[in-house]
Write a protein that holds these residues in place. Structure first.
Motif, short mmCIF file in Angstrom:
data_model
loop_
_atom_site.label_atom_id
_atom_site.label_comp_id
_atom_site.label_asym_id
_atom_site.label_seq_id
_atom_site.Cartn_x
_atom_site.Cartn_y
_atom_site.Cartn_z
N LEU A 1 -7.50 -8.88 -12.85
CA LEU A 1 -7.28 -7.25 -13.44
C LEU A 1 -6.25 -7.47 -14.71
CD1 LEU A 1 -5.98 -5.49 -9.99
CD2 LEU A 1 -8.45 -5.33 -11.17
N GLY A 2 -6.67 -6.37 -15.60
CA GLY A 2 -6.61 -5.87 -16.63
C GLY A 2 -5.09 -4.56 -16.34
N SER B 1 4.34 1.07 -12.19
CA SER B 1 5.47 0.13 -12.27
C SER B 1 4.82 -0.50 -13.16
CB SER B 1 5.73 -0.50 -10.87
OG SER B 1 4.07 -1.22 -10.91
N ALA B 2 3.20 -0.36 -13.58
CA ALA B 2 3.09 -1.21 -14.79
C ALA B 2 3.24 -0.63 -16.00
CB ALA B 2 1.80 -1.46 -14.80
N ILE C 1 -2.09 0.27 -6.35
CA ILE C 1 -3.74 -0.09 -6.57
C ILE C 1 -3.71 0.01 -4.80
CG2 ILE C 1 -4.65 -1.88 -6.97
CD1 ILE C 1 -3.79 -2.42 -9.49
N ASN D 1 -2.22 -7.73 -1.96
CA ASN D 1 -2.38 -6.76 -3.22
C ASN D 1 -0.12 -6.59 -3.76
OD1 ASN D 1 -2.50 -4.36 -5.20
ND2 ASN D 1 -1.64 -4.02 -3.71
N HIS D 2 0.36 -6.90 -2.45
CA HIS D 2 1.72 -6.77 -2.38
C HIS D 2 2.45 -7.76 -4.04
CE1 HIS D 2 1.83 -9.67 0.17
NE2 HIS D 2 2.88 -9.72 -0.62
N ARG E 1 7.45 -2.10 2.61
CA ARG E 1 8.97 -2.38 2.44
C ARG E 1 9.26 -0.61 3.15
NH1 ARG E 1 12.10 -4.80 -2.12
NH2 ARG E 1 10.35 -3.30 -3.42
N ARG E 2 8.27 0.24 2.21
CA ARG E 2 9.45 1.87 2.21
C ARG E 2 8.34 2.60 3.05
NH1 ARG E 2 8.98 3.97 -3.40
NH2 ARG E 2 7.37 2.39 -3.62
N ALA F 1 9.59 -11.27 1.40
CA ALA F 1 10.16 -12.67 0.54
C ALA F 1 10.52 -12.88 1.64
CB ALA F 1 12.04 -11.42 0.07
N TYR G 1 1.74 -14.76 0.35
CA TYR G 1 -0.10 -14.32 0.45
C TYR G 1 -0.71 -15.69 2.00
CZ TYR G 1 -0.26 -10.59 -3.38
OH TYR G 1 -0.64 -9.75 -4.13
N ALA H 1 0.74 -1.67 -0.29
CA ALA H 1 0.07 0.15 0.11
C ALA H 1 0.76 1.41 0.08
CB ALA H 1 -0.36 0.32 0.94
N PRO I 1 8.58 -5.78 -7.63
CA PRO I 1 9.89 -5.85 -9.57
C PRO I 1 10.06 -6.91 -9.63
CG PRO I 1 10.92 -4.69 -7.08
CD PRO I 1 9.93 -5.34 -6.39
N TYR J 1 6.82 -13.63 -13.74
CA TYR J 1 5.53 -13.32 -12.57
C TYR J 1 4.10 -14.16 -13.09
CZ TYR J 1 1.76 -9.16 -12.28
OH TYR J 1 0.77 -8.76 -11.94
N THR K 1 1.94 2.12 -2.45
CA THR K 1 2.04 2.81 -3.93
C THR K 1 1.26 1.82 -4.87
OG1 THR K 1 3.33 3.70 -6.41
CG2 THR K 1 4.05 1.21 -5.19
P1 NDP Z 1 3.04 -1.98 -7.66
O1 NDP Z 1 4.52 -2.34 -8.62
O2 NDP Z 1 2.50 -0.30 -7.99
O3 NDP Z 1 3.21 -1.52 -5.72
C1 NDP Z 1 3.49 -3.20 -5.59
C2 NDP Z 1 3.86 -2.46 -3.63
O4 NDP Z 1 4.39 -3.83 -3.57
C3 NDP Z 1 4.21 -1.71 -3.12
O5 NDP Z 1 3.58 -1.23 -2.67
C4 NDP Z 1 5.26 -1.83 -3.06
O6 NDP Z 1 6.10 -1.34 -1.93
C5 NDP Z 1 5.23 -3.13 -2.05
N1 NDP Z 1 6.13 -4.64 -2.29
C6 NDP Z 1 6.92 -4.64 -3.47
N2 NDP Z 1 8.05 -5.08 -3.05
C7 NDP Z 1 7.55 -6.04 -1.59
C8 NDP Z 1 8.41 -6.69 -0.75
N3 NDP Z 1 9.18 -7.37 -1.17
N4 NDP Z 1 8.06 -6.36 0.51
C9 NDP Z 1 6.49 -5.96 1.03
N5 NDP Z 1 6.29 -5.11 -0.17
C10 NDP Z 1 6.95 -5.09 -1.09
O7 NDP Z 1 1.99 -2.94 -8.15
P2 NDP Z 1 0.89 -2.35 -8.37
O8 NDP Z 1 -0.53 -1.28 -7.72
O9 NDP Z 1 1.10 -1.76 -10.03
O10 NDP Z 1 -0.19 -3.90 -9.01
C11 NDP Z 1 -1.16 -3.92 -7.54
C12 NDP Z 1 -1.18 -5.25 -7.91
O11 NDP Z 1 -2.50 -5.49 -8.92
C13 NDP Z 1 -0.36 -6.59 -7.99
O12 NDP Z 1 -0.87 -7.73 -7.63
C14 NDP Z 1 -0.50 -6.57 -9.69
O13 NDP Z 1 0.03 -8.20 -9.59
C15 NDP Z 1 -1.84 -6.55 -9.66
N6 NDP Z 1 -2.71 -6.02 -11.03
C16 NDP Z 1 -1.66 -5.56 -11.60
C17 NDP Z 1 -1.78 -4.18 -12.90
C18 NDP Z 1 -1.08 -3.58 -13.27
O14 NDP Z 1 -1.28 -3.21 -14.50
N7 NDP Z 1 -0.60 -2.39 -12.69
C19 NDP Z 1 -2.21 -5.49 -13.94
C20 NDP Z 1 -2.68 -6.47 -13.46
C21 NDP Z 1 -2.51 -6.99 -12.27
P3 NDP Z 1 7.18 -0.82 -1.83
O15 NDP Z 1 8.22 -0.54 -2.59
O16 NDP Z 1 7.49 0.59 0.09
O17 NDP Z 1 7.83 -2.76 -0.54
#
Ligand code: NDP
Length: 272
Positions: free
Chosen positions: A202-203, A209-210, A33, A106-107, A53-54, A81, A134, A29, A110, A170, A31
Motif C-alpha cells: 500500500l501507498g 494514524s498515517a 483500514i 493488518n495490525h 486492544r481497545r 506484543a 503475523y 480492526a 504505533p 516500521y 480503526t
Molecule cells: P491504524 O494505526 O489506523 O490501525 C492500527 C490497528 O492496529 C488498530 O486497530 C489498533 O487498535 C491495532 N493495534 C495497535 N497496536 C496493537 C497491539 N499491540 N496489539 C493488537 N492490535 C494493535 O493503521 P492503518 O489502518 O493506517 O494501517 C493498517 C495497515 O495498513 C498496516 O499494516 C499498515 O502498515 C498498512 N499501511 C498503511 C498505510 C497508511 O498510509 N495508512 C500505508 C501503507 C501500509 P488498538 O489501538 O485498539 O489496539
C-alpha cells in the motif's frame, strides 16, 4: 488483471457470492483500514472475528458490522506484543466460527516518525507486534486454512519495498514481512498446499494514524484500499499494489539509486 477484467457490478456480485458466510479473522480492526475491511466483509455477509486492544471500540465496530449484514460478528481484545495473545486470538476465531477461510493480518503498533536515536526496546517491541505475531498466527491457522482451501492476506507497505528516513523500526518490520511471506509462498507451493498468500503493497492511505505523520504525498481512501485488499485476497492473487503508483515505484526503484535517494531525502525538510 482479474480485478480489471471483472470490474464493476459483475465483480461485486462475484465477491458477494464467494464471501457470503466466509469465516474471516481481521486483525487491527478497531480503526483505519482494518475497520473498513470489517465493514466490507460485513456487507458481503461474511462471518467475522475482529481483534485489536481497545475493547469498547471493537464492540462498536461489531455492532455496526451486524447492522450492515454480517452473518456473525464477534470481537476479542488482545495485545499482539504478548507471547500468547496471537495464538489465543486464532483459537477464539476457530472455536467461534468453526474454522477459518481468511486470516487477514493488518495490525501495526504505533511508532514515532523521527530519526532513529538507538531505542532498541522499541525496535524489539515493534517487531513483536508487526512481525512475530503475523508469523505465529499464520502457523496456528494453517491447518484450518488448508482444510478450507483458505487464504492468508498480509497488509504490507511500499515501505516494505523501498527505504525512507524517519521510520526505521516500521520499515524493518515491513521488509521482514515481505521476506517471510515470500519464503512461505514458495514453501506452500512446493508442498502442494491449498493455502494462498496475498501480500498487499500500500501507498499512503488516509487513516488518522498515517495523516498525523505524513501530509506531503496524496493519500488514498481507506475504504477503497480495504475493498481492494479484500478483492485481491478473494481472487487468491499473489500481490496487490494500491494505489497504482506503488507498482511503478517498486519496478523502477533500482534503476538510478543515487537519484532515487536524492529525491527521497529532499522530500523532507530536516536541519541537523
Ligand atoms: P491504524 O494505526 O489506523 O490501525 C492500527 C490497528 O492496529 C488498530 O486497530 C489498533 O487498535 C491495532 N493495534 C495497535 N497496536 C496493537 C497491539 N499491540 N496489539 C493488537 N492490535 C494493535 O493503521 P492503518 O489502518 O493506517 O494501517 C493498517 C495497515 O495498513 C498496516 O499494516 C499498515 O502498515 C498498512 N499501511 C498503511 C498505510 C497508511 O498510509 N495508512 C500505508 C501503507 C501500509 P488498538 O489501538 O485498539 O489496539
Amino acid at each position: 488483471c482479474l480485478n480489471i477484467l471483472l470490474d464493476g457490478n459483475v465483480f461485486l456480485d462475484f465477491l458477494s457470492e464467494s464471501l457470503r458466510g466466509a469465516k474471516v479473522l481481521v486483525t487491527g480492526a478497531s480503526t483505519g483500514i482494518g475497520e473498513e475491511m470489517a465493514y466490507h466483509y460485513a456487507k458481503f455477509g461474511a462471518q467475522i472475528v475482529i481483534t485489536a486492544r481497545r475493547e469498547k471500540v471493537l464492540q462498536q465496530v461489531v455492532e455496526k458490522c451486524l447492522s450492515m449484514g454480517a452473518q456473525k460478528a464477534l470481537y476479542i481484545a488482545a495485545d499482539m506484543a504478548s507471547d500468547s495473545d496471537p495464538e489465543k486470538v486464532v483459537d477464539f476465531a476457530l472455536d467461534q466460527l468453526g474454522g477459518l477461510d481468511y486470516l487477514v493480518l493488518n495490525h501495526i503498533g504505533p511508532t514515532p516518525f523521527s530519526m532513529w536515536e538507538g531505542d532498541m526496546e522499541h525496535v524489539r517491541w515493534l517487531m513483536k507486534v508487526n512481525f512475530f505475531s503475523y508469523a505465529q498466527m499464520t502457523w496456528k491457522a494453517l491447518p484450518s486454512l488448508e482444510q478450507s482451501k483458505g487464504s492468508v492476506v498480509v497488509v504490507s507497505s511500499l515501505l516494505g519495498k523501498l527505504t525512507s528516513p524517519f521510520v526505521a523500526p516500521y520499515i524493518s518490520t515491513k521488509f521482514a514481512l515481505n521476506g517471510f511471506f515470500g519464503a512461505l509462498t514458495h514453501e506452500l507451493a512446493m508442498k502442494n498446499s491449498n493455502v494462498s498468500i496475498t501480500t498487499c503493497t500500500l501507498g499512503l492511505i488516509d487513516t488518522e494514524s498515517a495523516m498525523e505523520k505524513v501530509n506531503h504525498v496524496p493519500a488514498y481512501p481507506a475504504t477503497e484500499a480495504a475493498l481492494n485488499i479484500i478483492k485481491t485476497g478473494a481472487t487468491r492473487q499473489r500481490e496487490l499494489f494500491y494505489p497504482w503508483y506503488t507498482y511503478i515505484v517498486t519496478v523502477a526503484r533500482d534503476f538510478f539509486p543515487d537519484v532515487r535517494d536524492y529525491f527521497i531525502q529532499k522530500s523532507y525538510s530536516y536541519t541537523p
